[in-house]
Design a protein around this motif. Sequence first.
Motif, PDB file in Angstrom:
ATOM      1  N   TRP A  60      96.678 107.273   3.392  1.00  0.00           N
ATOM      2  CA  TRP A  60      97.669 107.927   4.247  1.00  0.00           C
ATOM      3  C   TRP A  60      98.086 106.951   5.339  1.00  0.00           C
ATOM      4  O   TRP A  60      97.237 106.335   5.977  1.00  0.00           O
ATOM      5  CB  TRP A  60      97.095 109.195   4.869  1.00  0.00           C
ATOM      6  N   PRO A  61      99.393 106.801   5.578  1.00  0.00           N
ATOM      7  CA  PRO A  61      99.855 105.819   6.569  1.00  0.00           C
ATOM      8  C   PRO A  61      99.563 106.267   7.990  1.00  0.00           C
ATOM      9  O   PRO A  61      99.282 107.439   8.258  1.00  0.00           O
ATOM     10  CB  PRO A  61     101.357 105.750   6.308  1.00  0.00           C
ATOM     11  N   ARG A  62      99.665 105.322   8.885  1.00  0.00           N
ATOM     12  CA  ARG A  62      99.553 105.635  10.307  1.00  0.00           C
ATOM     13  C   ARG A  62     100.831 106.339  10.770  1.00  0.00           C
ATOM     14  O   ARG A  62     101.822 106.376  10.041  1.00  0.00           O
ATOM     15  CB  ARG A  62      99.325 104.351  11.097  1.00  0.00           C
ATOM     16  N   PRO A  63     100.828 106.923  11.978  1.00  0.00           N
ATOM     17  CA  PRO A  63     102.022 107.641  12.454  1.00  0.00           C
ATOM     18  C   PRO A  63     103.261 106.753  12.442  1.00  0.00           C
ATOM     19  O   PRO A  63     103.201 105.574  12.810  1.00  0.00           O
ATOM     20  CB  PRO A  63     101.637 108.040  13.880  1.00  0.00           C
ATOM     21  N   ALA A  64     104.368 107.320  12.004  1.00  0.00           N
ATOM     22  CA  ALA A  64     105.608 106.559  11.899  1.00  0.00           C
ATOM     23  C   ALA A  64     106.100 106.140  13.282  1.00  0.00           C
ATOM     24  O   ALA A  64     106.027 106.893  14.253  1.00  0.00           O
ATOM     25  CB  ALA A  64     106.676 107.402  11.200  1.00  0.00           C
ATOM     26  N   SER A  65     106.601 104.916  13.356  1.00  0.00           N
ATOM     27  CA  SER A  65     107.139 104.394  14.609  1.00  0.00           C
ATOM     28  C   SER A  65     108.531 103.807  14.349  1.00  0.00           C
ATOM     29  O   SER A  65     108.639 102.791  13.642  1.00  0.00           O
ATOM     30  CB  SER A  65     106.218 103.309  15.158  1.00  0.00           C
ATOM     31  N   PRO A  66     109.611 104.402  14.923  1.00  0.00           N
ATOM     32  CA  PRO A  66     109.632 105.608  15.737  1.00  0.00           C
ATOM     33  C   PRO A  66     109.394 106.885  14.913  1.00  0.00           C
ATOM     34  O   PRO A  66     109.420 106.787  13.694  1.00  0.00           O
ATOM     35  CB  PRO A  66     111.064 105.573  16.292  1.00  0.00           C
ATOM     36  N   PRO A  67     109.110 108.012  15.564  1.00  0.00           N
ATOM     37  CA  PRO A  67     109.248 108.291  16.999  1.00  0.00           C
ATOM     38  C   PRO A  67     108.064 107.834  17.849  1.00  0.00           C
ATOM     39  O   PRO A  67     108.184 107.742  19.057  1.00  0.00           O
ATOM     40  CB  PRO A  67     109.364 109.821  17.040  1.00  0.00           C
ATOM     41  N   VAL A  68     106.907 107.576  17.232  1.00  0.00           N
ATOM     42  CA  VAL A  68     105.731 107.185  18.009  1.00  0.00           C
ATOM     43  C   VAL A  68     105.930 105.785  18.570  1.00  0.00           C
ATOM     44  O   VAL A  68     106.506 104.911  17.911  1.00  0.00           O
ATOM     45  CB  VAL A  68     104.468 107.244  17.120  1.00  0.00           C
ATOM     46  N   PHE A  69     105.436 105.551  19.793  1.00  0.00           N
ATOM     47  CA  PHE A  69     105.438 104.218  20.375  1.00  0.00           C
ATOM     48  C   PHE A  69     104.150 103.510  19.962  1.00  0.00           C
ATOM     49  O   PHE A  69     103.054 103.991  20.243  1.00  0.00           O
ATOM     50  CB  PHE A  69     105.526 104.292  21.901  1.00  0.00           C
ATOM     51  N   ARG A  70     104.285 102.384  19.298  1.00  0.00           N
ATOM     52  CA  ARG A  70     103.133 101.623  18.812  1.00  0.00           C
ATOM     53  C   ARG A  70     102.736 100.604  19.872  1.00  0.00           C
ATOM     54  O   ARG A  70     103.284  99.520  19.952  1.00  0.00           O
ATOM     55  CB  ARG A  70     103.495 100.956  17.493  1.00  0.00           C
ATOM     56  N   LEU A  71     101.750 100.943  20.712  1.00  0.00           N
ATOM     57  CA  LEU A  71     101.312 100.052  21.777  1.00  0.00           C
ATOM     58  C   LEU A  71     100.334  98.997  21.282  1.00  0.00           C
ATOM     59  O   LEU A  71      99.997  98.083  22.023  1.00  0.00           O
ATOM     60  CB  LEU A  71     100.649 100.843  22.910  1.00  0.00           C
ATOM     61  N   GLN A  72      99.855  99.149  20.073  1.00  0.00           N
ATOM     62  CA  GLN A  72      98.893  98.208  19.513  1.00  0.00           C
ATOM     63  C   GLN A  72      99.300  97.874  18.088  1.00  0.00           C
ATOM     64  O   GLN A  72      99.705  98.748  17.335  1.00  0.00           O
ATOM     65  CB  GLN A  72      97.478  98.823  19.528  1.00  0.00           C
ATOM     66  N   LYS A  73      99.190  96.611  17.718  1.00  0.00           N
ATOM     67  CA  LYS A  73      99.614  96.179  16.387  1.00  0.00           C
ATOM     68  C   LYS A  73      98.467  95.696  15.517  1.00  0.00           C
ATOM     69  O   LYS A  73      98.659  95.378  14.354  1.00  0.00           O
ATOM     70  CB  LYS A  73     100.637  95.029  16.513  1.00  0.00           C
ATOM     71  N   LYS A  74      97.276  95.604  16.079  1.00  0.00           N
ATOM     72  CA  LYS A  74      96.193  94.899  15.408  1.00  0.00           C
ATOM     73  C   LYS A  74      95.888  95.450  14.026  1.00  0.00           C
ATOM     74  O   LYS A  74      95.676  94.702  13.085  1.00  0.00           O
ATOM     75  CB  LYS A  74      94.944  94.931  16.282  1.00  0.00           C
ATOM     76  N   TRP A  75      95.787  96.781  13.904  1.00  0.00           N
ATOM     77  CA  TRP A  75      95.438  97.378  12.610  1.00  0.00           C
ATOM     78  C   TRP A  75      96.639  98.052  11.951  1.00  0.00           C
ATOM     79  O   TRP A  75      96.478  98.996  11.189  1.00  0.00           O
ATOM     80  CB  TRP A  75      94.321  98.399  12.790  1.00  0.00           C
ATOM     81  N   ALA A  76      97.835  97.565  12.218  1.00  0.00           N
ATOM     82  CA  ALA A  76      99.031  98.226  11.689  1.00  0.00           C
ATOM     83  C   ALA A  76      99.068  98.223  10.170  1.00  0.00           C
ATOM     84  O   ALA A  76      99.664  99.104   9.555  1.00  0.00           O
ATOM     85  CB  ALA A  76     100.288  97.563  12.249  1.00  0.00           C
ATOM     86  N   LEU A  77      98.441  97.229   9.534  1.00  0.00           N
ATOM     87  CA  LEU A  77      98.472  97.150   8.079  1.00  0.00           C
ATOM     88  C   LEU A  77      97.460  98.076   7.415  1.00  0.00           C
ATOM     89  O   LEU A  77      97.556  98.339   6.221  1.00  0.00           O
ATOM     90  CB  LEU A  77      98.215  95.707   7.628  1.00  0.00           C
ATOM     91  N   GLU A  78      96.466  98.537   8.164  1.00  0.00           N
ATOM     92  CA  GLU A  78      95.468  99.444   7.590  1.00  0.00           C
ATOM     93  C   GLU A  78      96.054 100.839   7.426  1.00  0.00           C
ATOM     94  O   GLU A  78      96.963 101.248   8.136  1.00  0.00           O
ATOM     95  CB  GLU A  78      94.244  99.543   8.503  1.00  0.00           C
ATOM     96  N   TYR A  79      95.475 101.582   6.486  1.00  0.00           N
ATOM     97  CA  TYR A  79      95.760 103.012   6.420  1.00  0.00           C
ATOM     98  C   TYR A  79      95.034 103.717   7.563  1.00  0.00           C
ATOM     99  O   TYR A  79      94.130 103.150   8.179  1.00  0.00           O
ATOM    100  CB  TYR A  79      95.337 103.575   5.070  1.00  0.00           C
TER     101      TYR A  79
END
Length: 468
Positions: free
Chosen positions: A198-217
């Motif tokens: 399952w993916p992480r919350p969609a950005s936008p609308p969410v503000f992604r303040l951290q990118k480190k684990w963006a590739l992980e589920y």
Amino acid sequence: MESFSVKFWNVIERLKEPSLVLKVQNCFGVLPRKKLGCDISNLKSEKSRRSLDHAENLCDLDDVDSNKLTDGLNGVGGYSDLNKEKAPWNRGIELSSVSSRKQGRDHNHGGSSVQDTRVAAGDALSSESDSETKDYVVTNRFWYYLFCLGTALGDEIFYASFIPFWFWNIDGAVGRRVVLVWAITMYIGQGIKDIVRWPRPASPPVFRLQKKWALEYGMPSTHAMVGASIPLSVILYTMDRYQYSIICGVLFAMVWCSVVCMSRLYLGMHSVLDIVAGLVLVLLLMVPLIPLVDAMDHFCLTHKHSPLLLSTAAVLMVIYSPSGDRWTPTRGDTTVVLGVSLGVHVGAWTNYHSGAMQELFPKPSLPHAILWPSYEMMGLMLLRTALGFSCIVATRAICKWASYATLRAVLLGTNKSPNEPSTSRAEVAVELGYKFFTYAAVGFNTLYLLPGAFRLLRIERPTFYTEI
């Protein structure tokens, strides 16, 4: 009338909604620029420009200083998980809103045509997002610093400092059990991520303040699992060994867990469902794990063949750990956890079977009173910690270089730079292999070589070799 299953899945879908994460971010002061009427191009004051530039980069772990910190468990100087995430093609999704200074830096890494291709790849891999911008302003610095601390409590920098410090300065028997709980919960949680996908919350609308684990589920949140399992296991394994207020311990654990969990929502890295699932899963796991880990620790410490059995089990767990439909840092992180756990328990086994570790007779009565450390004890603790961490950094650097070069020469017949991406199964095996050997050596030194050095220097903790 709706059936229970329909209602249940409606609740699941509701908890997955990014809008809930956005509400949490707004509540704690992360607001859209448009809502504040804030446009960086209209800023006339240099001081205001610097302030906004700092705000837009809050908690962005692509910064150099943060990389130096978190590199402690992810591969300094190599094509590590963190290096993959900070690569231009993984950051390219932000180029529409990032400052010209960062754009110039990115273009220095390669040509524009390559950059465009990698941007498109980054869009497809980071999350279910059409674009990922920094159109937000952090209006409350207190919550920002608190939640950055909270997310660090489930991060590599915390493991790298907490585990050695606990063994050298507090209680080895409790430490071995907590490491086992940590390794098992992390392995299960990381495996489920690559199974559920399952993916992480969609950005936008969410503000992604951290990118480190963006590739992980994102499902479940292993930060939530670790944020609950470590303080809870510490309480359960110390409540019969030391005299302290259990109520205060439980309250401390609840605050700890709450800060870690809320930090993942605040940073835009998990949905509410990810957090809830992680907490429910770890509570269910703790019921059988607490008594099971007690028995496992005694077996690992006393059985004459336990290093062979543990090594075989750990290698098989790395080889057959679940993998997703694309590359993510999950498998590499799992390998690090298993390597540390193996090294810790082999080190403790070596202490026990070499005769260095011996149980006191007669056994002291439990629970022990907690004594406030004297100035001498504090000084020795700081000395052990400083010397120990210096040796751990050296161990990691030497073992990483040696294991990487050896594995690459054996499996690929070349000593190619680790900065080049892994594209084949053999290269993936090299990456997992050097991490496994490196962190097994770090764990072994933490429990065996460094305590032995402390004893030779007469700065060891007096009860270290009696905690069985």
